[in-house]
Design an enzyme around this catalytic site. Structure first.
Site, PDB file in Angstrom:
ATOM      1  N   ASP A 272      -4.137   3.699  12.106  1.00 47.60           N
ATOM      2  CA  ASP A 272      -2.928   3.361  13.051  1.00 47.60           C
ATOM      3  C   ASP A 272      -3.359   2.555  14.022  1.00 47.60           C
ATOM      4  O   ASP A 272      -2.536   1.865  14.437  1.00 47.60           O
ATOM      5  CB  ASP A 272      -2.630   4.808  13.629  1.00 47.60           C
ATOM      6  CG  ASP A 272      -2.485   6.020  12.546  1.00 47.60           C
ATOM      7  OD1 ASP A 272      -1.229   5.624  11.661  1.00 47.60           O
ATOM      8  OD2 ASP A 272      -3.093   6.831  12.529  1.00 47.60           O
TER       9      ASP A 272
ATOM     10  N   HIS B 265      -1.410  11.463  12.996  1.00 49.22           N
ATOM     11  CA  HIS B 265      -1.160  10.335  12.090  1.00 49.22           C
ATOM     12  C   HIS B 265       0.223  10.963  11.358  1.00 49.22           C
ATOM     13  O   HIS B 265      -0.070  11.311  10.028  1.00 49.22           O
ATOM     14  CB  HIS B 265      -2.558  10.771  11.048  1.00 49.22           C
ATOM     15  CG  HIS B 265      -2.262   9.633   9.981  1.00 49.22           C
ATOM     16  ND1 HIS B 265      -2.228   8.268  10.280  1.00 49.22           N
ATOM     17  CD2 HIS B 265      -2.130   9.935   8.659  1.00 49.22           C
ATOM     18  CE1 HIS B 265      -2.074   7.509   9.054  1.00 49.22           C
ATOM     19  NE2 HIS B 265      -2.252   8.494   8.133  1.00 49.22           N
TER      20      HIS B 265
HETATM   21  P1  NAD Z   1      -6.330   9.444  -4.944  1.00 50.99           P
HETATM   22  O1  NAD Z   1      -5.186  10.436  -5.695  1.00 50.99           O
HETATM   23  O2  NAD Z   1      -6.408   7.962  -5.411  1.00 50.99           O
HETATM   24  O3  NAD Z   1      -7.592  10.179  -4.935  1.00 50.99           O
HETATM   25  C1  NAD Z   1      -7.796  11.431  -4.614  1.00 50.99           C
HETATM   26  C2  NAD Z   1      -8.902  12.041  -5.132  1.00 50.99           C
HETATM   27  O4  NAD Z   1      -9.401  13.192  -4.590  1.00 50.99           O
HETATM   28  C3  NAD Z   1      -8.867  12.090  -6.789  1.00 50.99           C
HETATM   29  O5  NAD Z   1      -9.660  11.676  -7.351  1.00 50.99           O
HETATM   30  C4  NAD Z   1      -8.668  13.782  -6.783  1.00 50.99           C
HETATM   31  O6  NAD Z   1      -9.355  14.106  -7.965  1.00 50.99           O
HETATM   32  C5  NAD Z   1      -9.739  14.089  -5.637  1.00 50.99           C
HETATM   33  N1  NAD Z   1      -9.461  15.597  -5.156  1.00 50.99           N
HETATM   34  C6  NAD Z   1      -8.404  16.231  -5.178  1.00 50.99           C
HETATM   35  N2  NAD Z   1      -8.648  17.691  -4.582  1.00 50.99           N
HETATM   36  C7  NAD Z   1      -9.999  17.576  -4.391  1.00 50.99           C
HETATM   37  C8  NAD Z   1     -11.002  18.625  -4.008  1.00 50.99           C
HETATM   38  N3  NAD Z   1     -10.465  19.763  -3.748  1.00 50.99           N
HETATM   39  N4  NAD Z   1     -12.047  18.165  -3.889  1.00 50.99           N
HETATM   40  C9  NAD Z   1     -12.599  16.953  -4.062  1.00 50.99           C
HETATM   41  N5  NAD Z   1     -12.041  15.924  -4.603  1.00 50.99           N
HETATM   42  C10 NAD Z   1     -10.799  16.222  -4.761  1.00 50.99           C
HETATM   43  O7  NAD Z   1      -5.702   9.433  -3.437  1.00 50.99           O
HETATM   44  P2  NAD Z   1      -6.084   8.222  -2.148  1.00 50.99           P
HETATM   45  O8  NAD Z   1      -5.134   7.286  -2.335  1.00 50.99           O
HETATM   46  O9  NAD Z   1      -7.669   8.001  -2.269  1.00 50.99           O
HETATM   47  O10 NAD Z   1      -5.955   9.124  -0.780  1.00 50.99           O
HETATM   48  C11 NAD Z   1      -6.509  10.377  -0.679  1.00 50.99           C
HETATM   49  C12 NAD Z   1      -5.916  11.085   0.600  1.00 50.99           C
HETATM   50  O11 NAD Z   1      -6.007  10.334   1.656  1.00 50.99           O
HETATM   51  C13 NAD Z   1      -4.668  11.356   0.675  1.00 50.99           C
HETATM   52  O12 NAD Z   1      -4.123  12.559   1.070  1.00 50.99           O
HETATM   53  C14 NAD Z   1      -3.715  10.225   1.479  1.00 50.99           C
HETATM   54  O13 NAD Z   1      -2.583  10.528   1.821  1.00 50.99           O
HETATM   55  C15 NAD Z   1      -4.828  10.248   2.518  1.00 50.99           C
HETATM   56  N6  NAD Z   1      -4.795   9.183   3.401  1.00 50.99           N
HETATM   57  C16 NAD Z   1      -5.015   8.877   4.640  1.00 50.99           C
HETATM   58  C17 NAD Z   1      -4.929   8.029   5.560  1.00 50.99           C
HETATM   59  C18 NAD Z   1      -5.225   8.126   7.119  1.00 50.99           C
HETATM   60  O14 NAD Z   1      -4.912   7.335   7.625  1.00 50.99           O
HETATM   61  N7  NAD Z   1      -5.579   9.263   7.394  1.00 50.99           N
HETATM   62  C19 NAD Z   1      -4.771   6.691   4.840  1.00 50.99           C
HETATM   63  C20 NAD Z   1      -4.502   6.593   3.618  1.00 50.99           C
HETATM   64  C21 NAD Z   1      -4.576   7.668   2.854  1.00 50.99           C
HETATM   65  C1  LMR Z   2      -1.090   5.848   5.509  1.00 51.19           C
HETATM   66  O1  LMR Z   2      -0.928   5.784   6.818  1.00 51.19           O
HETATM   67  O2  LMR Z   2      -1.071   4.605   4.926  1.00 51.19           O
HETATM   68  C2  LMR Z   2      -1.696   6.929   4.728  1.00 51.19           C
HETATM   69  O3  LMR Z   2      -1.403   8.119   5.550  1.00 51.19           O
HETATM   70  C3  LMR Z   2      -0.736   7.206   3.524  1.00 51.19           C
HETATM   71  C4  LMR Z   2       0.652   7.586   3.676  1.00 51.19           C
HETATM   72  O4  LMR Z   2       1.224   8.592   3.146  1.00 51.19           O
HETATM   73  O5  LMR Z   2       1.096   7.027   4.697  1.00 51.19           O
END
Ligand code: NAD
Ligand code: LMR
Length: 329
Positions: free
Chosen positions: A160, A188
């Protein structure tokens, strides 16, 4: 190598963010070129093969700073000796959802992982929660880890923060490096309050370079809803930029924030900063020194910023009520 190896555990290692994150940590971006890294990858059983494939690619890269890679589907083993734990593994939202809609699906992951960190990680463990809703998941994990100081559980709000810097830089025709003292208060989520009140651009107050209508009609909504915009345009949730955020947050924590600047850090509130009550994880202006985060106190809070902080307190208290009613806290 000059330094002893550090252990980094990454959950969701076979996912989209993991794919970007792992290689940069392995290459020394967080701990520097003189500190070798042992990686411990946690995945769920159906993704173990994919995680093995990523480990093969890490080996093929022959990074000087990467000593070992181990893969687990058991959290207790994965967090053994962890100095840094990046909790990424969780479901991403789909188009049309808010991040809070993931609370029920993802919340249950973070209690057991918090306990596994509590029982197995190194005494100095630092935790960055990325999986959404990040602030409330960090709260769940912290609550399950009574032996670890709450302030070690951070939520990733660095993306952010960099989104806000990038939007301001583009608007005023500056470089990202010219911008200092940005902050994104709160959650967030779409409630967050990106705030240029303290920001400078090449030493000039940012507020003197942009007008309030741009801030309220474009800047704040754009930054707050950027995740949804990425999902709309890319067809999938942000991944490489999220990995960059997790790297920057971890690197600053380990190596310190640059002098004369602050960043945004999602920190467990102890009730003593900016009227934010105890027991929620909140985006604050912060600096990292000697391996610990400190909130930057004493900033003058305008009526608009106050309203932004208060709206986020309300939203995070509501999320806390939901996870309490789901039995996750
Ligand atoms: P993704 O689906 O590509 O990958 C998630 C991975 O987590 C998968 O490989 C899955 O098998 C694994 N997983 C699920 N449950 C699990 C567990 N209990 N233990 C270990 N591994 C587990 O998703 P992504 O694009 O990598 O995103 C992951 C997370 O990050 C999402 O919740 C997304 O919304 C979040 N995210 C947060 C931010 C932020 O700014 N805070 C930014 C982007 C994404
Ligand atoms: C982001 O900010 O890009 C991540 O938290 C993914 C989402 O769900 O927006």
């Amino acid at each position: 190598m000059a330094n002893a190896p550090v252990t980094v555990t990454i959950t969701g290692a076979a996912g989209n963010i993991g794919y970007s994150l792992l290689f940069r940590i392995a290459e020394g971006t967080v701990f520097g070129p003189d500190t070798p890294v042992n990686l411990r990858l946690l995945e769920i059983p159906p993704a173990m093969n994919a995680a093995k494939g990523v480990a093969m690619e890490l080996a093929d890269s022959a990074f000087d700073t990467l000593y070992d890679v181990d893969i687990f589907d058991d959290a207790n083993k994965a967090f053994e000796g962890a100095n840094l734990a990046l909790l990424v593994g969780a479901m991403p939202r789909k188009k049309g959802m808010e991040r809070a809609d993931l609370m029920e699906a993802n919340g249950g992951i973070f209690g057991p992982q918090g306990k596994a960190i509590n029982d197995n990680a190194a005494d100095d463990v630092k935790i960055v929660v990325v999986g959404n809703p990040a602030n409330t998941n960090a709260l769940i994990a912290a609550n399950a880890a009574p032996d670890i100081p709450n302030e070690r559980f951070t939520a990733m709000m660095r993306l952010d923060h960099t989104r806000a810097i990038s939007q301001l830089a583009a608007k005023v025709g500056a470089r990202n490096e010219d911008i200092r003292k940005m902050v994104v208060w709160g959650n967030h989520s779409a409630d967050q309050y990106p705030d240029v009140s303290y920001a400078t651009v090449g030493g000039k107050p940012a507020a003197s370079l942009v007008d309030e209508s741009w801030l309220s009609d474009e800047f704040r909504p754009r930054v707050a809803k950027r995740g949804a915009e990425i999902i709309e345009v890319r067809g999938a949730s942000s991944a490489a930029s999220a990995a960059s955020g997790a790297i920057a947050q971890s690197r600053d924590w380990v190596q310190g924030t640059p002098e004369g600047d602050f960043t945004t850090i999602g920190l467990y509130s102890d009730g003593s900063h900016y009227g934010v009550p105890e027991g929620i994880v909140f985006g604050f202006p912060g600096v990292a020194k000697n391996g610990a985060w400190e909130v930057v106190d004493g900033l003058k809070v305008s009526a608009a910023t106050r309203a932004g902080i208060d709206a986020n307190v309300k939203a995070l208290l509501e999320e806390r009520e939901i996870i309490t009613s789901l039995g996750l806290l």
